[in-house]
Design a protein around this motif. Structure first.
Motif, mmCIF file in Angstrom:
data_model
loop_
_atom_site.group_PDB
_atom_site.id
_atom_site.type_symbol
_atom_site.label_atom_id
_atom_site.label_comp_id
_atom_site.label_asym_id
_atom_site.label_seq_id
_atom_site.Cartn_x
_atom_site.Cartn_y
_atom_site.Cartn_z
ATOM 1 N N PHE A 3 1.052 -1.221 0.059
ATOM 2 C CA PHE A 3 -0.026 -0.050 0.162
ATOM 3 C C PHE A 3 0.862 1.174 -0.018
ATOM 4 O O PHE A 3 1.397 1.548 0.963
ATOM 5 C CB PHE A 3 -0.917 0.124 1.099
ATOM 6 C CG PHE A 3 -1.921 1.093 1.330
ATOM 7 C CD1 PHE A 3 -2.910 1.014 0.583
ATOM 8 C CD2 PHE A 3 -1.878 2.285 2.110
ATOM 9 C CE1 PHE A 3 -3.874 2.163 0.467
ATOM 10 C CE2 PHE A 3 -2.561 3.251 2.335
ATOM 11 C CZ PHE A 3 -3.775 3.204 1.064
ATOM 12 N N ASP A 4 1.037 1.846 -1.038
ATOM 13 C CA ASP A 4 1.944 2.914 -1.235
ATOM 14 C C ASP A 4 1.297 4.085 -2.067
ATOM 15 O O ASP A 4 2.209 5.147 -2.337
ATOM 16 C CB ASP A 4 3.449 2.695 -1.765
ATOM 17 C CG ASP A 4 3.419 1.769 -2.837
ATOM 18 O OD1 ASP A 4 2.244 1.654 -3.705
ATOM 19 O OD2 ASP A 4 4.629 1.130 -3.386
ATOM 20 N N THR A 5 0.155 4.057 -2.415
ATOM 21 C CA THR A 5 -0.611 5.146 -3.050
ATOM 22 C C THR A 5 -1.844 5.177 -2.574
ATOM 23 O O THR A 5 -2.312 4.044 -2.027
ATOM 24 C CB THR A 5 -0.889 5.000 -4.640
ATOM 25 O OG1 THR A 5 -1.384 3.874 -5.047
ATOM 26 C CG2 THR A 5 0.581 5.008 -5.379
ATOM 27 N N PRO A 6 -2.472 6.346 -2.540
ATOM 28 C CA PRO A 6 -3.676 6.503 -1.738
ATOM 29 C C PRO A 6 -4.809 5.526 -2.337
ATOM 30 O O PRO A 6 -4.726 5.303 -3.501
ATOM 31 C CB PRO A 6 -4.163 7.750 -1.840
ATOM 32 C CG PRO A 6 -2.985 8.455 -2.099
ATOM 33 C CD PRO A 6 -1.939 7.819 -2.837
ATOM 34 N N ALA A 7 -5.801 4.946 -1.423
ATOM 35 C CA ALA A 7 -6.620 4.035 -1.861
ATOM 36 C C ALA A 7 -7.799 4.655 -2.943
ATOM 37 O O ALA A 7 -8.308 6.103 -2.369
ATOM 38 C CB ALA A 7 -7.412 3.434 -0.615
ATOM 39 N N THR A 8 -7.984 4.097 -3.772
ATOM 40 C CA THR A 8 -9.020 4.526 -4.596
ATOM 41 C C THR A 8 -10.416 3.511 -4.332
ATOM 42 O O THR A 8 -10.372 2.918 -3.292
ATOM 43 C CB THR A 8 -8.775 4.560 -6.144
ATOM 44 O OG1 THR A 8 -8.175 3.082 -6.396
ATOM 45 C CG2 THR A 8 -7.642 5.477 -6.442
ATOM 46 N N THR A 9 -11.388 3.604 -5.236
ATOM 47 C CA THR A 9 -12.431 3.013 -4.961
ATOM 48 C C THR A 9 -12.248 1.203 -5.109
ATOM 49 O O THR A 9 -11.652 0.984 -5.927
ATOM 50 C CB THR A 9 -13.684 3.099 -5.965
ATOM 51 O OG1 THR A 9 -13.774 4.678 -5.828
ATOM 52 C CG2 THR A 9 -15.226 2.532 -5.635
ATOM 53 N N ASN A 10 -12.798 0.419 -4.178
ATOM 54 C CA ASN A 10 -12.422 -0.881 -4.131
ATOM 55 C C ASN A 10 -13.643 -1.686 -3.529
ATOM 56 O O ASN A 10 -14.641 -0.957 -3.159
ATOM 57 C CB ASN A 10 -11.039 -1.018 -3.333
ATOM 58 C CG ASN A 10 -11.323 -0.897 -1.874
ATOM 59 O OD1 ASN A 10 -12.370 -1.247 -1.199
ATOM 60 N ND2 ASN A 10 -10.405 -0.020 -1.341
ATOM 61 N N PRO A 11 -13.791 -3.062 -3.669
ATOM 62 C CA PRO A 11 -14.936 -3.607 -3.221
ATOM 63 C C PRO A 11 -15.225 -3.408 -1.813
ATOM 64 O O PRO A 11 -16.682 -3.517 -1.402
ATOM 65 C CB PRO A 11 -14.730 -4.993 -3.397
ATOM 66 C CG PRO A 11 -13.388 -5.362 -4.249
ATOM 67 C CD PRO A 11 -12.540 -3.969 -4.087
ATOM 68 N N ILE A 12 -14.642 -2.822 -0.808
ATOM 69 C CA ILE A 12 -14.869 -2.526 0.742
ATOM 70 C C ILE A 12 -15.907 -1.506 0.576
ATOM 71 O O ILE A 12 -16.781 -1.301 1.159
ATOM 72 C CB ILE A 12 -13.592 -2.195 1.478
ATOM 73 C CG1 ILE A 12 -12.677 -3.387 1.507
ATOM 74 C CG2 ILE A 12 -14.099 -1.718 2.797
ATOM 75 C CD1 ILE A 12 -13.249 -4.532 2.309
ATOM 76 N N ASP A 13 -15.766 -0.464 -0.522
ATOM 77 C CA ASP A 13 -16.582 0.687 -0.629
ATOM 78 C C ASP A 13 -17.987 0.371 -1.053
ATOM 79 O O ASP A 13 -18.956 1.126 -0.873
ATOM 80 C CB ASP A 13 -16.066 1.623 -1.771
ATOM 81 C CG ASP A 13 -14.715 2.330 -1.245
ATOM 82 O OD1 ASP A 13 -14.621 2.649 -0.077
ATOM 83 O OD2 ASP A 13 -13.718 2.383 -2.185
ATOM 84 N N GLN A 14 -18.390 -0.878 -1.185
ATOM 85 C CA GLN A 14 -20.027 -1.177 -1.557
ATOM 86 C C GLN A 14 -20.777 -1.063 -0.171
ATOM 87 O O GLN A 14 -21.754 -0.781 -0.289
ATOM 88 C CB GLN A 14 -19.735 -2.823 -1.794
ATOM 89 C CG GLN A 14 -19.157 -2.991 -3.019
ATOM 90 C CD GLN A 14 -19.249 -4.670 -3.349
ATOM 91 O OE1 GLN A 14 -20.048 -5.029 -4.000
ATOM 92 N NE2 GLN A 14 -18.420 -5.244 -2.720
ATOM 93 N N LEU A 15 -19.711 -1.440 1.013
ATOM 94 C CA LEU A 15 -20.409 -1.056 2.419
ATOM 95 C C LEU A 15 -21.686 -1.917 2.529
ATOM 96 O O LEU A 15 -22.712 -1.322 3.022
ATOM 97 C CB LEU A 15 -20.765 0.380 2.777
ATOM 98 C CG LEU A 15 -19.407 1.284 2.721
ATOM 99 C CD1 LEU A 15 -19.897 2.620 2.889
ATOM 100 C CD2 LEU A 15 -18.371 0.678 3.521
ATOM 101 N N LYS A 16 -21.654 -2.911 2.016
ATOM 102 C CA LYS A 16 -22.941 -3.803 2.159
ATOM 103 C C LYS A 16 -22.948 -4.479 3.690
ATOM 104 O O LYS A 16 -23.721 -4.877 4.194
ATOM 105 C CB LYS A 16 -22.935 -5.015 1.261
ATOM 106 C CG LYS A 16 -23.255 -4.444 -0.091
ATOM 107 C CD LYS A 16 -23.399 -5.831 -1.281
ATOM 108 C CE LYS A 16 -23.617 -5.316 -2.670
ATOM 109 N NZ LYS A 16 -23.347 -6.540 -3.667
ATOM 110 N N ILE A 17 -21.743 -4.747 4.121
ATOM 111 C CA ILE A 17 -21.357 -5.529 5.388
ATOM 112 C C ILE A 17 -20.410 -4.676 6.049
ATOM 113 O O ILE A 17 -20.634 -4.619 7.589
ATOM 114 C CB ILE A 17 -20.975 -6.917 5.151
ATOM 115 C CG1 ILE A 17 -21.978 -7.638 4.278
ATOM 116 C CG2 ILE A 17 -20.569 -7.582 6.430
ATOM 117 C CD1 ILE A 17 -21.495 -9.066 3.772
#
Ligand code: MOS
Length: 730
Positions: A3-17
């Protein structure tokens, strides 16, 4: 994965759980008694024998003779291990004093022997028959007395910006006060306990430990055996607070006792032994000097802290937060360490910041009073969005002002009156505020995930759950990543045969361990997509299905009979160097002080926290209310009382070491600001477990001042420190 660049959209952002209030998946285990704590692994050792630890009766000196003959002849006794017959022992990387002392004694209740017998009662009875003679040496037990001889620890450079002395001298408004915080004990519910079983030259320890990989290393180093021959298992932990970051005497002496007796040994440190035998939060003396303009702008910030530890130990770094919390051009922060012969000092929940804020946030309250400025307004006025020591370095996220404003609004801060002006029957009523600050650390963390033919996802990592909710947020992470319901995820933690995680410490565990699970799940997703013939970059995982390009297949199909396994770790690049990562909050407290007796009762509390994405609001809230409760203990009750002549903590049990009980804690409210921090990890989360305690004690002390007009700078704030200064009752 790095992890060496700021996070972009990823599956966690679905925020279903993720981000949903979720009951602990281990809750039924705990409430039904099925969760196996260290002393309760009955299946692995159906007929263990028992170890009883003898602690040194002096604080410093040496054992001149030890006679174990009567004890060895006592009923049921199988072995007695002392430094004289234990063989050569090393010392773990994280242990200052030896875990089996003798003949030299380094601190009171340092373990000097373990008696192993068929039953606990036999071991305890035999221990009382061991005759020990000592030659007592002069010890150093008084921090105030040792303070002039304190030195700068080698890893702790003074933080100097601008010209503090000149700016402070020239400041139209000055504050120069000294604050004292006492030694404190973790006082967790579950004692330090271990079961040791040798199989040839291989050792397995079922224990209670926050940092599995560190502790495997320390056990191996202490016993002089290869790390590969040590397995640690610690699936459930009844509280740690930093007291179980490191291997302690229970583990080492269980191992030595089991080797000597050739039987599995079960050993728990008794409660009266824990306070002096294990670690504690060291006392501090802190001098704070603040210089400000008449308008309240800080121009000079000086914070010096002194603490003590055994030779070779470390300081309580109580200036950390002052380096980062407020703007001010001229700054001087110093940390000094004295040698004391008290038990080993070490990390306890928010080491550094918790006692540091107990001083700094009272000093800010005092400055506000001198300036005639509202304490909330003073903090807002001196906010900074960059590291005050390195202005080119911004905070990744910093919503301190929003925390203060939201809290003031929700708490009804505007109704606050001048000190000693509010009465409610016999109670003098007051309110107090303090800022909360705790750094956010990230640690490399690995995990293994397996998908089986039924579509069940199993996560294995040596991460621990010290009561925080690790099982649940890890399950949420895997469920979100793989597109399965929570019920289809199984989580296995706390075993050194699993991939090495961040462990639980420094409030890094939540974000770091889930980021490791994220990394492993990214790999598993790729493997699944490949197996099913999908383009891994396009495949969507939802409802236990994998789909892309209008085609959809069950996730379980990818597993086949053999299942699919992936393992990876999350490592961190330089984002923490380019951006300061910290967590923020504001604590508001109302107290009532009995006008006649000085008895202090907390009436209500509010915490507003900005700590990145909150993975599970329910368990995060529990973390913060637990920390607020501990903060009340720090404010009003907790103090290890030092016998300065004999060198030990006198109140070494839960009757004498007071912590809050339910009846001490009134209404508590926690608000999390909506925040994500793309600099922290793909989870965009940060720590909350230690943020919650930071500033609480100062907010309580400030509320006591607002209620009574009495300023107490010596924790805990007890009624004897108020009594002769309370306003006269008409
Ligand atoms: Mo925390 S004091 O690092 O468990």
């Amino acid at each position: 994965m790095k992890f060496d660049t700021p996070a972009t959209t990823n599956p966690i952002d679905q925020l279903k759980i993720i981000g949903k209030s979720t009951d602990r998946i281990d809750g039924p285990h705990k409430t039904s008694g099925l969760a196996t704590y260290a002393y309760e692994h009955h299946d692995v050792a159906p007929s263990p024998v028992y170890g009883f630890v003898i602690g040194a009766a002096i604080a410093k000196g040496r054992i001149t003779s030890m006679d174990t003959s009567k004890a060895l002849a006592a009923p049921g006794v199988l072995a007695i291990v002392t430094a004289a017959n234990a063989g050569k022992l090393g010392k773990g990387r994280f242990n200052t004093a030896k875990l089996l002392g003798g003949p030299e004694i380094e601190h009171y209740h340092q373990a000097i022997a373990v008696v192993v017998a068929e039953t606990f009662e036999q071991a305890r009875a035999a221990a009382s028959l061991v005759k020990v003679d000592y030659a007592r040496a002069q010890g150093r037990f008084d921090l105030a007395q040792a303070k002039p001889g304190a030195t700068r620890p080698k890893d702790s450079a003074d933080a100097v910006v601008g010209d503090f002395a000149t700016a402070f001298a020239a400041a139209p408004v000055q504050l120069d006060e000294t604050y004292v915080t006492p030694d404190q004990s973790h006082a967790m519910m579950e004692p330090h306990a271990s079961i040791a079983i040798w199989n040839g030259d291989k050792l397995t320890l079922w224990t209670s430990n926050q940092m599995i990989a560190w502790s495997v290393g320390d056990v191996a180093q202490t016993l002089g055996i290869p790390k590969a021959n040590v397995r640690l298992v610690s699936p459930f932990i009844g509280g740690g607070f930093g007291g179980k970051l490191f291997v302690r005497a229970d583990a080492i002496l269980a191992a030595l006792g089991a080797r000597a007796a050739r039987r599995p040994v079960k050993l728990a440190l008794t409660r009266p032994l824990i306070f002096n035998n294990t670690t504690h939060r060291p006392a501090t003396i802190q001098r704070i000097r603040l210089g400000a303009t008449k308008e309240g702008k800080l121009t000079a910030i000086g914070h010096g802290t002194w603490s003590g530890d055994l030779e070779g130990g470390g300081p309580e770094d109580a200036v950390q937060q002052t380096r980062l919390l407020y703007a001010g051009a001229n700054r001087l922060m110093t940390t000094r360490l004295a040698v004391l012969d008290l038990p080993e000092g070490n990390a306890m929940r928010a080491p550094g910041e918790a006692p540091g804020l107990m001083a700094l946030e009272v000093a800010m309250d005092e400055l506000a009073e001198k300036l005639g400025i509202d304490p909330v307004a003073l903090r807002i006025l001196n906010d900074t969005q960059v590291d005050p020591e390195k202005p080119e370095r911004p905070f990744s996220q910093r919503q301190l002002i929003q925390c203060l404003r939201t809290g003031a609004d929700r708490f009804g801060w505007a109704k606050r009156r001048a000190p000693a002006q509010t009465r409610d029957g016999r109670w003098l009523v007051g309110v107090g505020v303090a800022a909360a600050f705790r750094n956010n650390l990230t640690m490399t963390s690995a995990a293994r995930v397996r998908l089986d033919k039924d579509g069940v996802v199993t996560v294995e990592t040596d991460m621990t759950d010290i009561g925080t909710g690790s099982y649940t947020i890890i399950a949420q992470t895997a469920a979100e990543m793989m597109g399965v319901p929570l019920s289809q995820v199984s989580v296995k933690l706390g075993d050194s045969s699993f991939p090495v995680s961040s462990g639980s410490g420094g409030q890094w565990g939540g974000n770091s361990s889930t980021a490791g699970v994220y990394a492993a799940c990214v790999k598993l997703r790729e493997a699944v997509a490949q197996k099913l013939g999908f383009d891994p970059s396009l495949a969507k995982f939802a409802d236990s299905q994998v789909s892309a390009g209008g085609r959809s297949l069950p996730l379980a199909q990818a597993a086949g009979k053999a299942g699919l396994t992936a393992e990876d770790k999350m490592e961190y690049g330089d984002l923490a160097k380019t951006h300061q990562q910290s967590t923020f909050g504001a604590h508001f407290v109302e107290v009532g002080v009995d006008a006649a007796t000085g008895e202090i009762r907390v009436r209500r509390m509010l915490a507003v926290c900005a700590a990145g994405r909150i993975l599970n609001p329910k368990s995060a809230r529990s973390q913060v209310i637990g920390a607020m409760t501990m903060g009340v203990g720090g404010a009003l009750m907790e103090e290890l009382v030092v016998d300065k002549r004999l060198g030990f903590f006198v109140n070494h049990d839960l009757a004498g070491y007071e912590v809050p009980v339910h009846a001490d804690i009134p209404h508590q409210e926690v608000i999390f600001l909506d925040e994500t921090d793309p600099m922290s990890s793909p989870m965009k989360a940060k720590g909350v477990g230690e943020l919650g305690i930071c500033g609480v004690a100062a907010a309580v002390a400030n509320a006591v001042h607002n209620a009574t007009g009495v300023r107490v700078r010596h924790y805990p704030v007890t009624l004897d420190k108020l009594l002769d200064r309370l306003p006269r009752v008409a």
